[in-house]
Design a protein around this motif. Structure first.
Motif, PDB file in Angstrom:
ATOM      1  N   SER A 273      10.415  -6.775  -0.926  1.00  0.00           N
ATOM      2  CA  SER A 273       9.923  -5.416  -0.721  1.00  0.00           C
ATOM      3  C   SER A 273       8.489  -5.370  -0.242  1.00  0.00           C
ATOM      4  O   SER A 273       7.997  -4.308   0.120  1.00  0.00           O
ATOM      5  CB  SER A 273      10.039  -4.611  -2.028  1.00  0.00           C
ATOM      6  OG  SER A 273       9.192  -5.154  -3.021  1.00  0.00           O
ATOM      7  N   HIS A 274       7.804  -6.518  -0.231  1.00  0.00           N
ATOM      8  CA  HIS A 274       6.421  -6.560   0.246  1.00  0.00           C
ATOM      9  C   HIS A 274       6.376  -6.844   1.740  1.00  0.00           C
ATOM     10  O   HIS A 274       7.369  -7.185   2.363  1.00  0.00           O
ATOM     11  CB  HIS A 274       5.641  -7.637  -0.498  1.00  0.00           C
ATOM     12  CG  HIS A 274       5.262  -7.246  -1.889  1.00  0.00           C
ATOM     13  ND1 HIS A 274       4.357  -7.959  -2.629  1.00  0.00           N
ATOM     14  CD2 HIS A 274       5.660  -6.230  -2.682  1.00  0.00           C
ATOM     15  CE1 HIS A 274       4.198  -7.392  -3.815  1.00  0.00           C
ATOM     16  NE2 HIS A 274       4.992  -6.347  -3.872  1.00  0.00           N
ATOM     17  N   VAL A 275       5.164  -6.729   2.287  1.00  0.00           N
ATOM     18  CA  VAL A 275       4.923  -7.207   3.636  1.00  0.00           C
ATOM     19  C   VAL A 275       4.808  -8.722   3.521  1.00  0.00           C
ATOM     20  O   VAL A 275       3.778  -9.255   3.134  1.00  0.00           O
ATOM     21  CB  VAL A 275       3.633  -6.599   4.227  1.00  0.00           C
ATOM     22  CG1 VAL A 275       3.456  -7.037   5.674  1.00  0.00           C
ATOM     23  CG2 VAL A 275       3.670  -5.080   4.121  1.00  0.00           C
TER      24      VAL A 275
ATOM     25  N   GLU B 278       0.621 -11.636   2.809  1.00  0.00           N
ATOM     26  CA  GLU B 278       1.604 -11.153   1.834  1.00  0.00           C
ATOM     27  C   GLU B 278       1.015  -9.964   1.114  1.00  0.00           C
ATOM     28  O   GLU B 278       0.083 -10.107   0.317  1.00  0.00           O
ATOM     29  CB  GLU B 278       1.949 -12.253   0.844  1.00  0.00           C
ATOM     30  CG  GLU B 278       2.915 -11.816  -0.254  1.00  0.00           C
ATOM     31  CD  GLU B 278       4.369 -12.052   0.101  1.00  0.00           C
ATOM     32  OE1 GLU B 278       5.240 -11.416  -0.520  1.00  0.00           O
ATOM     33  OE2 GLU B 278       4.639 -12.871   0.988  1.00  0.00           O
ATOM     34  N   GLY B 279       1.511  -8.784   1.412  1.00  0.00           N
ATOM     35  CA  GLY B 279       0.937  -7.582   0.827  1.00  0.00           C
ATOM     36  C   GLY B 279       0.894  -7.629  -0.680  1.00  0.00           C
ATOM     37  O   GLY B 279       1.771  -8.192  -1.326  1.00  0.00           O
TER      38      GLY B 279
ATOM     39  N   ILE C  75      -2.004  -5.616   6.204  1.00  0.00           N
ATOM     40  CA  ILE C  75      -1.690  -4.517   5.295  1.00  0.00           C
ATOM     41  C   ILE C  75      -1.965  -4.956   3.868  1.00  0.00           C
ATOM     42  O   ILE C  75      -1.216  -5.739   3.285  1.00  0.00           O
ATOM     43  CB  ILE C  75      -0.214  -4.082   5.456  1.00  0.00           C
ATOM     44  CG1 ILE C  75       0.097  -3.774   6.926  1.00  0.00           C
ATOM     45  CG2 ILE C  75       0.078  -2.885   4.567  1.00  0.00           C
ATOM     46  CD1 ILE C  75      -0.758  -2.689   7.540  1.00  0.00           C
ATOM     47  N   GLY C  76      -3.055  -4.469   3.310  1.00  0.00           N
ATOM     48  CA  GLY C  76      -3.418  -4.814   1.946  1.00  0.00           C
ATOM     49  C   GLY C  76      -2.469  -4.254   0.910  1.00  0.00           C
ATOM     50  O   GLY C  76      -2.095  -4.965  -0.030  1.00  0.00           O
ATOM     51  N   PRO C  77      -2.086  -2.956   1.020  1.00  0.00           N
ATOM     52  CA  PRO C  77      -1.148  -2.421   0.030  1.00  0.00           C
ATOM     53  C   PRO C  77       0.210  -3.111   0.161  1.00  0.00           C
ATOM     54  O   PRO C  77       0.980  -2.824   1.070  1.00  0.00           O
ATOM     55  CB  PRO C  77      -1.051  -0.939   0.405  1.00  0.00           C
ATOM     56  CG  PRO C  77      -2.236  -0.658   1.262  1.00  0.00           C
ATOM     57  CD  PRO C  77      -2.529  -1.928   1.978  1.00  0.00           C
ATOM     58  N   GLY C  78       0.493  -4.021  -0.727  1.00  0.00           N
ATOM     59  CA  GLY C  78       1.721  -4.797  -0.608  1.00  0.00           C
ATOM     60  C   GLY C  78       2.959  -3.956  -0.711  1.00  0.00           C
ATOM     61  O   GLY C  78       4.021  -4.318  -0.218  1.00  0.00           O
ATOM     62  N   HIS C  79       2.833  -2.810  -1.336  1.00  0.00           N
ATOM     63  CA  HIS C  79       4.009  -2.009  -1.582  1.00  0.00           C
ATOM     64  C   HIS C  79       4.379  -1.132  -0.391  1.00  0.00           C
ATOM     65  O   HIS C  79       5.158  -0.213  -0.520  1.00  0.00           O
ATOM     66  CB  HIS C  79       3.773  -1.155  -2.832  1.00  0.00           C
ATOM     67  CG  HIS C  79       3.529  -1.980  -4.058  1.00  0.00           C
ATOM     68  ND1 HIS C  79       2.753  -1.551  -5.106  1.00  0.00           N
ATOM     69  CD2 HIS C  79       3.939  -3.218  -4.396  1.00  0.00           C
ATOM     70  CE1 HIS C  79       2.707  -2.484  -6.039  1.00  0.00           C
ATOM     71  NE2 HIS C  79       3.424  -3.512  -5.618  1.00  0.00           N
TER      72      HIS C  79
END
Length: 804
Positions: free
Chosen positions: A149-151, A161-162, A101-105
C-alpha cells in the motif's frame, strides 16, 4: 486564499502578489485537469475498496468489496492533485522531473497516476488500460501476492519507500547532486515533518550548488493530521511557519483551500512562479560561471483537507478534514448504509465521463500527461541502474604497503585507503559520479588525502580560517548520520556511486535507514525492470577497540549484528586485518552492485601482515590459514581471528604460546569476509562443509578472537561440525576511558587471556593449567598497576613486534 507570506521588502513579493490573483488555466484546461484529478481519485478509492466491478457497471454489492480493507486515503487526493499539476509543467517546460513522495500512505495515488500516464502498464503489461486491467489494478492492491500500500519499489518512478520515517528530503537532495538538469518535486508530509531526520534535511540547501547540481522543490503537504493527532506544523500559524521555513533558507509559497477550481488555479500559478525562480537561480549561477551568495530556494506549502473529496460524515462523525480520514474512512460493510456511502463516493467522481466503455482513460484527459521518459513513472533517474556508469578506478595495488616480512611495517589502514580514494575522486571528476559522505569525520578517520583533489561541499558563509570548504567540493560532511545516509541513498538510487565513512558506534543512528535500503534492494532483485545500482558502502572506523580515549559512549560494534540479520543476498561484512587487505576489499566493494557492504577498519598505525598479492588472494577466499604463522600438520589448537585488533592480539597470543609450550602446534586462521562462516545454504559466500572443516578442523579447539559481540560468531557457525569446540572472545560492553591494551583486557580479548584459553582447551596441557592460570593473573596485575600508575601500556605491549 492568499499565496506567499513574504516580507514586504522582499524582491519576490511583487511576483507573489501576481500569483495570488492570476488564473493561468483556461476553462478547458481547468476542466481537463480536474477530470484527470478525479480519475486519479477514483482509481485510488477503487484500489483500497474494490475486488471487482471496477466500472460500477452494476449496483455496488458486498461481493464487490474486499474482505480486508487496507491502505490509506487521507493524503492521497492532495498527492493526486500535485501529480497532475506537475504533469502540466513538465509538458509546458520540457522538464526532467521525478517525484519523491514522503507520505508513505499515498501509495494508491502514485499507482493510479502511473497507470493513467501509461508507465505502469509498460512495466506490468497484464495491468492494461482497459476494464480488465482496471479490475486487476484494483484487486492487486494490498492483496496477497499483489502490491504493497506504500509508494514502494514496485511503483514505477519511485526511488523512495513512502513512510520511511523522514528521509524524503534527504533522498531528494542526494538525487540532484551532480544531476544539473533534474528537478525533484519532493512532497513532505506534515507528519513526516515532525521527525528528526526530516527536520535536519531542510539544511541540505547549504550544500546545493546551482551551477552544477539540479534542484529540489520541497512541497510541504499540510493536511493537518497524522494517524490520530494533529500535526505540529499545521497548528503553529502562518507567520510562525513562514519564519521557520525562511529560517531554514527557503522562500515559502502558500497554496490553501478546499474548493477544487480555486486550488487548481492557485497551484498552477504558484508552480509557474517557483519554477521561474528556480530557472533564474540556475541561469545566474551557470551564466556567470561562479556561484555568488547562497540563493534562497523556493518551496510550496500546500494546505488541503485530509481525505479531501471523500465522505464528510460517517456514522454521525466528521471524517473529511479530520484524522478519521487517514486510513479507510468507511469500514464495517455489515451496515448497508456504509455500502451506499461507498457507492455514492465512487460515483461522485463521474467515472463514465473519464473512462470509455472499454475502461480506457479518455484521450482528452490522457493527453495531459507527458510522454516517453518525461513521464515521472518512466524517468530513467528513478531507475538509476539504467543510467549508471562504472567508476574509473585506479589500480589499488599501487597504494600498497611494502614490507619484507609479515608484521614488519606498521600502517594506518584508513590513511592508506585515503590515497586510493583521492585518486578515485580525481579519475571520476569529469563524470561527477562519485562522492564521499561522512559526519564531520573525514580527517578524523584519516581520509583527508581526498582534500588534495576536492574540497568539502559548502554553500553557507565562510570565514578566513576555514579550510577545505568549496562550493565545488565533492566531500559531503554534515554532523548528521541521517543526512549523510539519505544523501548517499538518493545519489546511488539515481545511478551514481559513493562511500559513507562513519564512527562505528554512531552508525547505529541510521539503523532504520539501513533496514529500508536493504529491504528496497531485496525487493528490486525480484523486479525485472529495476536495474542494479551501485552498492551502499559503509566504512566503519574509529572503532570500539581504538576508542579508548573517548570511553564507553564511543564503543559499540553492534551494527554488525544488525546487518548480519538481513537477507544473505543483500548484505556483506568485511573485517580486513591490515591496510593492504582494506585496499583489496574497498576496490571490490566499489565495483559491486546491489549490496550493502560494511567494512570495519582501524585508523591507527597497526602491523601490516600481508603483501598486496597475498592480501588479494586472502580477501578473495574470504578466510584462510596464515601458513607463515602456523605449524605444519594437525594442530593442537586453531587460533582464529576477525578484525584488526583481534588479529593483533591473536598473533601476540601465538608468540606467547610458543614461548610457554615450545612443542605446541598452532594453526592461525584469519577471517576477512565474515559471511564465509555461514553454510553455503544460508549465504552465497559461505564455505562448504569440507572447506570449513579444512580450516577449523572437526575436533580441535578453536579460540576465536572477534571484533564484535561473541554471539554473532556462534550464530553464524552453530550448524558447523566443530561448533561445540569454538570458543569466542569479543566485546562484552566493558569499556571506559583507558589505554588501548586495557580495553582488550577489560573484555577478555587480550593476548594473555587468549593464550590461557588455548591451554585450557588442549587436553595434553591440562596439568599445566594451575601454573598458567597463576601466570595469567600475575601478568594482568602487573599490567593494571602499570597503566594506573603511568597512564600508558607496558613497553612490551606498546612496542610489541611479531616474530616467528
Amino acid at each position: 486564499m492568499t499565496n506567499g507570506a513574504l516580507h514586504p521588502a522582499d524582491p519576490l513579493a511583487a511576483a507573489v502578489s501576481i500569483t495570488a490573483t492570476e488564473r493561468p488555466l483556461s476553462d478547458d484546461m481547468l476542466r481537463r485537469m480536474d477530470g484527470y484529478w478525479r480519475a486519479a481519485n477514483y482509481l485510488s478509492v477503487g484500489q483500497i475498496y474494490l475486488r471487482s466491478n471496477p466500472m460500477l457497471d452494476e449496483p455496488l454489492a458486498i461481493k464487490h468489496v474486499k474482505a480486508r480493507l487496507l491502505g490509506h486515503w487521507g493524503t492521497t487526493p492532495g498527492l493526486n492533485m500535485l501529480y497532475v499539476h506537475l504533469n502540466r509543467v513538465i509538458v509546458e517546460r520540457e522538464l526532467d522531473m521525478i517525484a519523491i513522495i514522503g507520505p508513505g500512505h499515498g501509495g494508491p495515488g502514485l499507482v493510479a497516476n502511473t497507470y493513467l500516464e501509461g508507465s505502469y502498464t509498460e512495466r506490468y503489461p497484464a495491468i492494461e488500460r482497459s476494464r480488465g486491467g482496471m479490475d486487476r489494478l484494483f484487486r492487486q492492491f494490498s492483496w496477497p501476492g499483489g502490491i504493497p500500500s506504500h509508494v514502494a519499489p514496485e511503483t514505477p518512478g519511485s526511488i523512495h519507500e513512502g513512510g520511511e520515517l523522514g528521509y524524503s528530503l534527504a533522498h531528494a537532495f542526494g538525487a540532484v547532486f551532480d544531476n544539473p538538469d533534474v528537478i525533484v518535486a519532493c512532497v513532505v508530509g506534515d507528519g513526516e515533518a515532525e521527525t528528526g531526520a526530516l527536520a535536519t534535511s531542510w539544511h541540505s540547501n547549504k550544500f546545493l550548488n546551482p551551477a552544477r547540481d539540479g534542484a529540489v522543490l520541497p512541497i510541504l503537504h499540510l493536511n493537518g493530521f497524522k494517524i490520530a493527532n494533529p500535526t505540529v506544523l499545521a497548528r503553529i500559524g502562518r507567520d510562525e511557519l513562514t519564519d521557520l521555513l525562511r529560517g531554514y533558507g527557503y522562500e515559502p509559497h502558500f497554496v490553501e483551500g478546499d474548493v477544487p477550481a480555486d486550488v487548481h488555479q492557485l497551484l498552477a500559478a504558484t508552480l509557474d512562479t517557483v519554477l521561474d525562480r528556480i530557472a533564474a537561480i540556475q541561469s545566474a549561477a551557470r551564466t556567470d560561471g561562479e556561484v555568488g551568495a547562497r540563493p534562497r530556494w523556493p518551496m510550496i506549502v500546500l494546505r488541503t483537507p485530509k481525505g479531501w473529496t471523500g465522505p464528510k460524515v460517517v456514522d454521525g462523525k466528521p471524517v473529511e478534514g479530520t484524522w478519521r480520514a487517514h486510513q479507510v474512512p468507511i469500514a464495517d460493510f455489515n451496515d448497508p448504509e456504509h455500502l451506499r456511502q461507498l457507492e455514492a463516493w465512487l460515483r461522485s467522481y463521474r467515472p463514465d465521463e473519464l473512462f470509455d466503455e472499454g475502461g480506457k482513460f479518455r484521450e482528452e484527459f490522457a493527453a495531459l500527461a507527458p510522454t516517453g521518459h518525461r513521464r515521472m513513472g518512466s524517468n530513467p533517474h528513478a531507475n538509476g541502474g539504467e543510467l549508471m556508469k562504472p567508476l574509473s578506478l585506479p589500480d589499488f595495488r599501487d597504494y600498497a604497503v611494502v614490507q619484507s616480512e609479515p608484521g614488519a611495517v606498521k600502517a594506518a589502514a584508513t590513511a592508506t585507503l585515503g590515497g586510493y580514494l583521492r585518486d578515485v575522486m580525481a579519475l571520476n571528476a569529469d563524470a561527477a559520479n562519485f562522492r564521499l559522505f561522512g559526519p564531520d569525520e573525514t580527517a578524523s578517520n584519516r581520509l583527508q588525502a581526498v582534500y588534495e583533489v576536492t574540497g568539502k561541499a559548502w554553500m553557507a558563509e565562510t570565514e578566513a580560517n576555514d579550510t577545505d570548504l568549496s562550493c565545488d567540493g565533492r566531500v559531503m560532511e554534515v554532523l548528521s548520520e541521517h543526512l549523510c545516509q539519505g544523501w548517499l541513498e538518493g545519489y546511488l538510487l539515481t545511478g551514481r556511486h559513493g562511500l559513507f565513512s562513519c564512527y562505528e558506534a554512531f552508525v547505529h543512528i541510521v539503523d532504520s535507514m539501513f533496514n529500508q535500503h536493504a529491504k528496497w534492494l531485496k525487493v528490486t532483485r525480484t523486479i525485472p525492470w529495476r536495474k542494479p545500482i551501485a552498492s551502499l558502502n559503509y566504512l566503519l572506523t574509529s572503532h570500539v577497540w581504538r576508542q579508548d580515549h573517548n570511553g564507553l559512549s564511543h564503543q559499540d560494534p553492534g551494527f554488525l549484528d544488525h546487518v548480519a540479520s538481513k537477507k544473505a543476498d543483500v548484505v556483506r561484512i568485511y573485517l580486513p586485518p591490515d591496510a593492504n587487505c582494506l585496499l583489496s576489499v574497498a576496490d571490490h566493494c566499489l565495483r559491486s552492485r546491489n549490496y550493502v557492504n560494511v567494512i570495519v577498519a582501524g585508523k591507527q598505525p597497526e602491523a601490516n601482515w600481508l603483501s598486496i598479492d597475498d592480501a588479494v588472494r586472502h580477501c578473495t577466499a574470504g578466510a584462510g590459514v596464515w601458513e607463515w604463522a602456523s605449524d605444519e600438520g594437525e594442530p593442537d589448537v586453531v587460533m582464529a581471528c576477525a578484525g584488526d585488533v583481534p588479529t593483533l592480539e591473536t598473533m601476540a597470543a601465538v608468540m606467547l604460546l610458543r614461548d610457554y609450550v615450545p612443542d605446541i602446534r598452532i594453526r592461525v586462521v584469519n577471517v576477512v569476509d565474515l559471511m564465509v562462516l555461514q553454510p553455503q545454504s544460508e549465504h552465497p559466500h559461505g564455505l562448504d562443509e569440507r572447506a570449513f572443516d579444512a580450516l577449523f578442523t572437526t575436533d580441535k579447539p578453536v579460540i576465536f578472537a572477534f571484533h564484535g559481540y561473541p554471539a554473532l560468531i556462534h550464530k553464524l557457525t552453530y550448524r558447523r561440525t566443530n561448533h561445540h569446540n569454538i570458543h569466542v572472545r569479543g566485546y562484552k560492553d566493558e569499556g571506559t576511558t583507558t589505554t588501548p591494551f586495557d580495553m582488550v583486557v577489560l573484555n577478555d580479548l587480550d593476548r594473555y587471556r587468549l593464550a590461557l584459553d588455548a591451554i585450557e582447551r588442549i587436553p595434553r596441557l591440562r596439568d599445566r593449567l594451575p601454573d598458567e592460570t597463576a601466570r595469567y593473573w600475575a601478568l594482568i596485575e602487573r599490567h593494571k598497576l602499570h597503566v594506573y600508575e603511568e597512564g600508558d601500556d607496558l613497553p612490551e605491549i606498546r612496542d610489541w613486534q611479531w616474530r616467528r
